[in-house]
Design a protein around this motif. Structure first.
Motif, mmCIF file in Angstrom:
data_model
loop_
_atom_site.group_PDB
_atom_site.id
_atom_site.type_symbol
_atom_site.label_atom_id
_atom_site.label_comp_id
_atom_site.label_asym_id
_atom_site.label_seq_id
_atom_site.Cartn_x
_atom_site.Cartn_y
_atom_site.Cartn_z
ATOM 1 N N MET A 188 1.002 -62.424 -6.445
ATOM 2 C CA MET A 188 0.084 -62.842 -7.224
ATOM 3 C C MET A 188 -0.568 -61.689 -8.388
ATOM 4 S SD MET A 188 -2.266 -65.671 -7.125
ATOM 5 C CE MET A 188 -2.153 -66.303 -5.335
ATOM 6 N N LEU A 189 -0.489 -60.602 -7.869
ATOM 7 C CA LEU A 189 -0.902 -59.659 -8.951
ATOM 8 C C LEU A 189 -0.111 -59.495 -10.182
ATOM 9 C CD1 LEU A 189 -1.716 -56.786 -6.212
ATOM 10 C CD2 LEU A 189 -3.237 -57.482 -7.874
ATOM 11 N N GLU A 190 1.256 -60.072 -10.014
ATOM 12 C CA GLU A 190 2.007 -60.177 -11.166
ATOM 13 C C GLU A 190 1.569 -61.410 -11.912
ATOM 14 O OE1 GLU A 190 4.601 -58.295 -12.554
ATOM 15 O OE2 GLU A 190 4.144 -56.848 -10.883
ATOM 16 N N LEU A 191 1.290 -62.218 -11.394
ATOM 17 C CA LEU A 191 0.611 -63.392 -12.235
ATOM 18 C C LEU A 191 -0.675 -63.016 -13.085
ATOM 19 C CD1 LEU A 191 1.124 -66.264 -9.723
ATOM 20 C CD2 LEU A 191 2.404 -65.815 -11.865
ATOM 21 N N TYR A 192 -1.561 -62.256 -12.291
ATOM 22 C CA TYR A 192 -2.743 -61.577 -12.711
ATOM 23 C C TYR A 192 -2.488 -60.826 -13.847
ATOM 24 C CZ TYR A 192 -6.562 -58.347 -13.145
ATOM 25 O OH TYR A 192 -7.575 -57.543 -13.365
ATOM 26 N N ASN A 193 -1.603 -59.798 -13.584
ATOM 27 C CA ASN A 193 -1.003 -58.897 -14.679
ATOM 28 C C ASN A 193 -0.668 -59.603 -15.963
ATOM 29 O OD1 ASN A 193 -2.095 -56.309 -13.730
ATOM 30 N ND2 ASN A 193 -0.463 -56.245 -12.290
ATOM 31 N N ASP B 18 3.004 -54.023 -21.007
ATOM 32 C CA ASP B 18 4.308 -54.642 -20.896
ATOM 33 C C ASP B 18 5.029 -54.501 -19.635
ATOM 34 O OD1 ASP B 18 4.755 -55.297 -23.847
ATOM 35 O OD2 ASP B 18 4.800 -52.936 -24.003
ATOM 36 N N ILE B 19 5.757 -55.446 -19.434
ATOM 37 C CA ILE B 19 6.620 -55.205 -18.049
ATOM 38 C C ILE B 19 7.524 -53.916 -18.146
ATOM 39 C CG2 ILE B 19 6.551 -57.504 -17.494
ATOM 40 C CD1 ILE B 19 9.305 -58.318 -18.508
ATOM 41 N N ASN B 20 8.027 -53.472 -16.949
ATOM 42 C CA ASN B 20 8.901 -52.631 -16.877
ATOM 43 C C ASN B 20 10.453 -52.834 -16.928
ATOM 44 O OD1 ASN B 20 9.760 -53.399 -14.269
ATOM 45 N ND2 ASN B 20 8.147 -51.847 -13.201
ATOM 46 N N GLU B 21 11.458 -52.281 -17.013
ATOM 47 C CA GLU B 21 12.786 -52.366 -17.001
ATOM 48 C C GLU B 21 13.222 -53.054 -15.953
ATOM 49 O OE1 GLU B 21 14.597 -51.709 -19.928
ATOM 50 O OE2 GLU B 21 12.895 -50.941 -20.653
ATOM 51 N N TYR B 22 12.429 -53.456 -14.769
ATOM 52 C CA TYR B 22 12.867 -54.367 -13.545
ATOM 53 C C TYR B 22 12.129 -55.653 -13.882
ATOM 54 C CZ TYR B 22 14.480 -49.814 -11.901
ATOM 55 O OH TYR B 22 14.938 -48.627 -11.919
ATOM 56 N N GLY B 23 11.290 -55.808 -14.822
ATOM 57 C CA GLY B 23 10.712 -57.096 -15.162
ATOM 58 C C GLY B 23 9.372 -57.168 -14.353
ATOM 59 N N TYR B 24 8.707 -56.193 -13.932
ATOM 60 C CA TYR B 24 7.553 -56.313 -13.365
ATOM 61 C C TYR B 24 6.419 -55.350 -14.233
ATOM 62 C CZ TYR B 24 10.123 -58.019 -9.502
ATOM 63 O OH TYR B 24 10.900 -58.802 -8.705
ATOM 64 N N PHE B 25 5.273 -55.840 -13.903
ATOM 65 C CA PHE B 25 3.903 -55.105 -14.273
ATOM 66 C C PHE B 25 3.853 -53.967 -13.342
ATOM 67 C CE2 PHE B 25 3.258 -58.913 -16.711
ATOM 68 C CZ PHE B 25 2.861 -58.538 -17.917
ATOM 69 N N GLY B 26 3.843 -54.308 -12.082
ATOM 70 C CA GLY B 26 3.410 -53.005 -11.092
ATOM 71 C C GLY B 26 2.103 -53.262 -10.970
ATOM 72 N N TYR B 27 1.443 -52.578 -9.867
ATOM 73 C CA TYR B 27 0.013 -52.159 -9.449
ATOM 74 C C TYR B 27 0.082 -51.191 -8.481
ATOM 75 C CZ TYR B 27 -4.835 -53.138 -8.456
ATOM 76 O OH TYR B 27 -6.439 -53.065 -8.229
ATOM 77 N N GLU B 28 -0.301 -50.065 -8.985
ATOM 78 C CA GLU B 28 -0.164 -48.668 -8.182
ATOM 79 C C GLU B 28 -1.095 -48.607 -7.020
ATOM 80 O OE1 GLU B 28 -2.622 -45.267 -10.006
ATOM 81 O OE2 GLU B 28 -2.404 -46.422 -11.684
#
Length: 163
Positions: free
Chosen positions: A19-24, A34-44
Motif C-alpha cells: 500500500m505504501l508503494e501505491l501511495y509513493n 524515482d523507484i530504486n533499481e529493484y523497482g521500489y520507492f521504499g519507505y524508511e
C-alpha cells in the motif's frame, strides 16, 4: 458505504508495504521521487510503526475492502501543541476518491486521538491542501489555524480537539 479505519497488525506488514508503494507512486507527482533499481520507492519508517511508541498505522476500508492508509504520529514537526498528533501519511486509492471516503476516514482518526493536531502538506500539493482545508473546516466548525514552514516547503493546519 461502510468506511472504517483499523489498526494495521504486524502480520499485515507485507500488505502495508504494498500500500505504501501505491501511495509513493501517486505521491511521486509531487515528490519527484524515482523507484530504486529493484523497482521500489521504499519507505524508511516501516518498522518504526511497530517499534516506536507514538506511531499508529491504520488501513482504510470501504465495505471491507482495502481502500487506503493513514499513518499517525504522536508529535508535531512545526508547532507546539498540547498532546500532539500529526498525519504522517494519508492515502486513498483513486477508485475511492471524491466519494467522501477520505473525509470520513480522517474524521474517524481525529476522533480516535484527542489533543492538538498538525496536518501539513507540501506547498506544491494543491489537491491535498484543498482536501484538508475542507475536511478540517468541517470537522472543527472553522476553528483551526494555518501555518507555513518555508524551510520544509510545507503548509498546513492546526487545531485542538481535546475534550
Amino acid at each position: 458505504m461502510d468506511i472504517s479505519v483499523e489498526p494495521i497488525l504486524y502480520e499485515q506488514k507485507s500488505v502495508f508495504i504494498q500500500m505504501l508503494e501505491l501511495y509513493n507512486y501517486d505521491f511521486s507527482e509531487f515528490s519527484n521521487d524515482d523507484i530504486n533499481e529493484y523497482g521500489y520507492f521504499g519507505y524508511e519508517h516501516i518498522d518504526d510503526y511497530w517499534n516506536e511508541e507514538g506511531r499508529h498505522p491504520f488501513f482504510i476500508r470501504v465495505n471491507g475492502k482495502l481502500a487506503g492508509l493513514v499513518l499517525v504520529r504522536s508529535c508535531c514537526e512545526h508547532n507546539r501543541l498540547p498532546n500532539p498528533h500529526n498525519i504522517a501519511e494519508f492515502f486513498v486509492m483513486k477508485k475511492y476518491r471524491q466519494k467522501g471516503v477520505g473525509k470520513i476516514a480522517a474524521m474517524k482518526i481525529f476522533d480516535k486521538f484527542h489533543g492538538g493536531w498538525e496536518i501539513s502538506q507540501w506547498i506544491n500539493n494543491l489537491p491535498a491542501q484543498n482536501f484538508w482545508s475542507k475536511v478540517i473546516a468541517e470537522y472543527t466548525n472553522g476553528k483551526y489555524d494555518t501555518f507555513t514552514a518555508t524551510k520544509a516547503n510545507e503548509t498546513g493546519f492546526t487545531f485542538d480537539n481535546s475534550l
